[in-house]
Design a protein around this motif. Structure first.
Motif, PDB file in Angstrom:
ATOM      1  N   GLN A 261       3.965  -1.628  -2.058  1.00  0.00           N
ATOM      2  CA  GLN A 261       4.027  -2.131  -0.688  1.00  0.00           C
ATOM      3  C   GLN A 261       4.858  -3.406  -0.554  1.00  0.00           C
ATOM      4  O   GLN A 261       5.006  -3.948   0.540  1.00  0.00           O
ATOM      5  N   HIS A 340      -0.723 -12.891   5.666  1.00  0.00           N
ATOM      6  CA  HIS A 340      -0.665 -11.445   5.903  1.00  0.00           C
ATOM      7  C   HIS A 340      -0.580 -10.679   4.588  1.00  0.00           C
ATOM      8  O   HIS A 340      -1.262  -9.657   4.400  1.00  0.00           O
ATOM      9  N   LYS A 341       0.227 -11.168   3.661  1.00  0.00           N
ATOM     10  CA  LYS A 341       0.356 -10.507   2.366  1.00  0.00           C
ATOM     11  C   LYS A 341      -0.944 -10.592   1.572  1.00  0.00           C
ATOM     12  O   LYS A 341      -1.368  -9.606   0.939  1.00  0.00           O
ATOM     13  N   GLN A 343      -3.949 -10.836   2.750  1.00  0.00           N
ATOM     14  CA  GLN A 343      -4.923  -9.949   3.384  1.00  0.00           C
ATOM     15  C   GLN A 343      -4.631  -8.483   3.075  1.00  0.00           C
ATOM     16  O   GLN A 343      -5.550  -7.677   2.892  1.00  0.00           O
ATOM     17  N   ALA A 344      -3.350  -8.140   2.988  1.00  0.00           N
ATOM     18  CA  ALA A 344      -2.992  -6.760   2.663  1.00  0.00           C
ATOM     19  C   ALA A 344      -3.427  -6.398   1.246  1.00  0.00           C
ATOM     20  O   ALA A 344      -3.908  -5.282   0.988  1.00  0.00           O
ATOM     21  N   GLU A 346      -5.939  -7.817  -0.369  1.00  0.00           N
ATOM     22  CA  GLU A 346      -7.405  -7.742  -0.311  1.00  0.00           C
ATOM     23  C   GLU A 346      -7.863  -6.404   0.274  1.00  0.00           C
ATOM     24  O   GLU A 346      -8.871  -5.837  -0.156  1.00  0.00           O
ATOM     25  N   ALA A 347      -7.117  -5.884   1.248  1.00  0.00           N
ATOM     26  CA  ALA A 347      -7.465  -4.593   1.841  1.00  0.00           C
ATOM     27  C   ALA A 347      -7.323  -3.467   0.818  1.00  0.00           C
ATOM     28  O   ALA A 347      -8.152  -2.545   0.773  1.00  0.00           O
ATOM     29  N   ILE A 348      -6.287  -3.534   0.004  1.00  0.00           N
ATOM     30  CA  ILE A 348      -6.127  -2.536  -1.066  1.00  0.00           C
ATOM     31  C   ILE A 348      -7.285  -2.646  -2.047  1.00  0.00           C
ATOM     32  O   ILE A 348      -7.878  -1.643  -2.471  1.00  0.00           O
ATOM     33  N   SER A 350     -10.261  -3.676  -1.598  1.00  0.00           N
ATOM     34  CA  SER A 350     -11.570  -3.284  -1.037  1.00  0.00           C
ATOM     35  C   SER A 350     -11.841  -1.794  -1.222  1.00  0.00           C
ATOM     36  O   SER A 350     -12.999  -1.361  -1.163  1.00  0.00           O
ATOM     37  N   LYS A 351     -10.808  -1.005  -1.455  1.00  0.00           N
ATOM     38  CA  LYS A 351     -10.973   0.437  -1.624  1.00  0.00           C
ATOM     39  C   LYS A 351     -11.116   0.840  -3.087  1.00  0.00           C
ATOM     40  O   LYS A 351     -11.249   2.021  -3.397  1.00  0.00           O
TER      41      LYS A 351
END
Length: 533
Positions: A261, A340-341, A343-344, A346-348, A350-351
């Protein structure tokens, strides 16, 4: 005829070479003593017979002259940068060899912020180049290795290095525009737009990519004298994240997805063993220096106190003993973009089966990018060497399984000689994953270790007596890994004389390289043995 007669007597042959070199080099630039030749002819892993001579040119003109002279006298030339490699890139394979010490060719030639390039002599260290650009508002996309206090620009291009900037901008060679190369004959080639008469080195592509020909070659085709790199704006905002994972699968999935990404400037990770080695190796004094570096780089007093406090409170036990860890560094021109980066990523995470931990390692490394090279030995003074594979993201699990299989097949040797094994992993741009097994074993240190590692650090170590059988076992395990990686089609950086480049390359490709080698270096005077040439 006279030269052919002298070749029958090695001492006379060497004396004739020195006499002619003395006409173009200063006396202190020619070293024939055994101590200098021994030190300069070994790398971190391999020590063989020393070269016949060490020469240190101070100008490109001197480099061209000494190449013409050494080739005429039948000597092979092997350029040496910072000496931080471990694949025999500059280790001689024949007696009539000279080491070309590039350390005096270390000057900045031009910083051009109008046309966005910097030109530097190839003996310059990455640290020196980065510091020279500090304050200009610009930097090179790839800006150095962790060993960049010693490692040189020329070595990085010959070996194809990674680390600082690699997560976003790729390998070291992806940032270079042009090189000035001295051939075995003493002739000079300039690549990219600099190969056009009256042009400057502002662009890499002007016709076929000759710049690429002289990269990743371990100087098998010529010695890089100068290099020109792209400049990009330095980004003001930077931060990092760290995570722990219970398995390599979870860790590599997180790293690969963040890589694909395009979120990271640098990304790397450790297995539990390598983390433990790192924590044992560092001293309290270095902790304090690192903490000060974190605070100085924070940007404001309040941020400095906050960053310093978080790192200090985390201490050394911020990663669970049996966990893998991954570390991400991000940068952006705005704080919002940086957030933003983060958080992105961290979102990955979390899964996946990972959890956030204190980001001490990214903070400390970014604040102290070019530290001592004490990590080239183990925490008790063990020998150290890595081997690696560069693979596409889809083959990370396969690479890990192949590696573990080789370790299983060599389990008796590993146990018998008390060989410790860890993993360092990293990503390169959005395209590649690097798996690097790292080995520690008990054996005495060589001259290069004692030269490069801080004296104060060496004094604290237990050290070990000579243990050639353990090193021989290491050579066998390493060779087994290299063969297994070749059979899977994995590729490598710093090929040198250790990886199976020729054996794994398509025959048509290798024949083309042989033809180029024959044209540029018909007497095989340039670093014979590298790339299987």
């Amino acid at each position: 005829m006279e030269l052919m007669m002298m070749q029958s007597n090695p001492a006379d042959k060497l004396a004739a070479l020195i006499e002619e070199l003395s006409a173009v080099l200063s006396p202190q630039s020619i070293q024939s003593d055994l101590s200098s030749r021994t030190l300069m002819s070994q790398d971190v892993f391999c020590k063989k017979e020393p070269a016949a001579l060490v020469v240190k040119p101070e100008t490109v003109k001197q480099l061209a002259s000494l190449m013409q002279i050494s080739t005429k006298h039948g000597y092979a030339a092997l350029p040496r940068g910072g000496g931080m490699s471990y694949t025999q890139g500059y280790v001689p394979v024949q007696q009539n060899s000279i080491i070309v010490d590039m350390s005096a060719l270390d000057q900045l030639i031009e910083i051009n912020t109008d046309d966005m390039y910097v030109t530097v002599q190839c003996g310059c260290s990455w640290e020196k180049l980065h510091k020279a650009l500090d304050g200009t508002g610009f930097r090179t996309p790839f800006w150095g290795t962790l060993s960049g206090r010693y490692a040189t620009v020329g070595g990085g291009l010959s070996q194809n290095s990674i680390f600082w900037g690699s997560g976003q901008h790729g390998f070291a060679v992806d940032s270079v525009l042009s090189v000035e190369v001295v051939l075995a004959s003493g002739h000079i080639i300039r690549t990219g737009s600099a190969g056009q008469l009256h042009a400057t080195p502002f662009a890499r592509h002007f016709g076929p990519d000759l710049t690429g020909l002289f990269c990743c070659d371990n100087s098998a085709f010529g010695i890089k004298a100068t290099a020109t790199f792209r400049l990009i704006p330095s980004l003001k905002y930077h931060d990092g994240l760290s995570f722990s994972a219970s398995s390599f699968a979870a860790l590599s999935s997180l790293m690969s997805e963040a890589s694909k990404q395009g979120l990271i400037s640098e990304c790397f990770g450790f297995d539990p063993f390598l983390q433990a080695q790192r924590m044992q190796r560092e001293s309290l004094g270095k902790d304090v220096k690192s903490l000060l570096g974190v605070m100085k780089s924070a940007g404001s007093l309040s941020k400095a106190i906050k960053s310093g406090t978080k790192v200090a409170l985390a201490g050394r036990n911020f990663v669970e003993a049996e966990s893998w860890s991954a570390h991400f560094m991000v940068e952006d021109r705005t704080e919002a973009g940086m957030q933003h980066k983060l958080q992105a990523i961290e979102a990955i995470a979390s899964k996946l089966d990972v959890k956030a931990i204190e980001n001490s390692i990214p903070k400390i490394l970014r604040a102290n990018p070019f530290g001592p090279v004490n990590n080239m030995i183990g925490p008790q003074g063990e020998r150290w060497v890595p081997v690696h594979a560069v693979v596409p993201h889809s083959k990370t699990q396969q690479a890990y399984q192949v590696t573990e299989q080789v370790f299983s097949e060599n389990s008796e040797l590993i146990e018998k000689f008390n060989i410790g094994i860890g993993y360092l992993v990293a990503t390169v741009s959005s395209m590649a994953f690097v798996l690097e097994p790292v080995f520690f074993w008990p054996d005495e240190l060589n001259e290069l270790h004692k030269h490069a590692v801080e004296t104060s650090h060496l004094k604290r170590l237990k050290g070990f007596p000579p243990n050639p059988e353990a090193t021989k076992a290491m050579e066998k395990i390493r060779a087994d890994l290299v063969l297994a990686y070749s059979q899977q089609g994995f590729i490598h950086m710093q090929i040198g004389k250790s990886y199976r480049f020729k054996e794994g390359l398509a025959a048509e490709n290798f024949e083309l390289l042989k033809a180029i080698k024959q044209h540029l270096d018909p007497t095989s005077s340039m670093n014979p043995g590298c790339l299987g040439l």
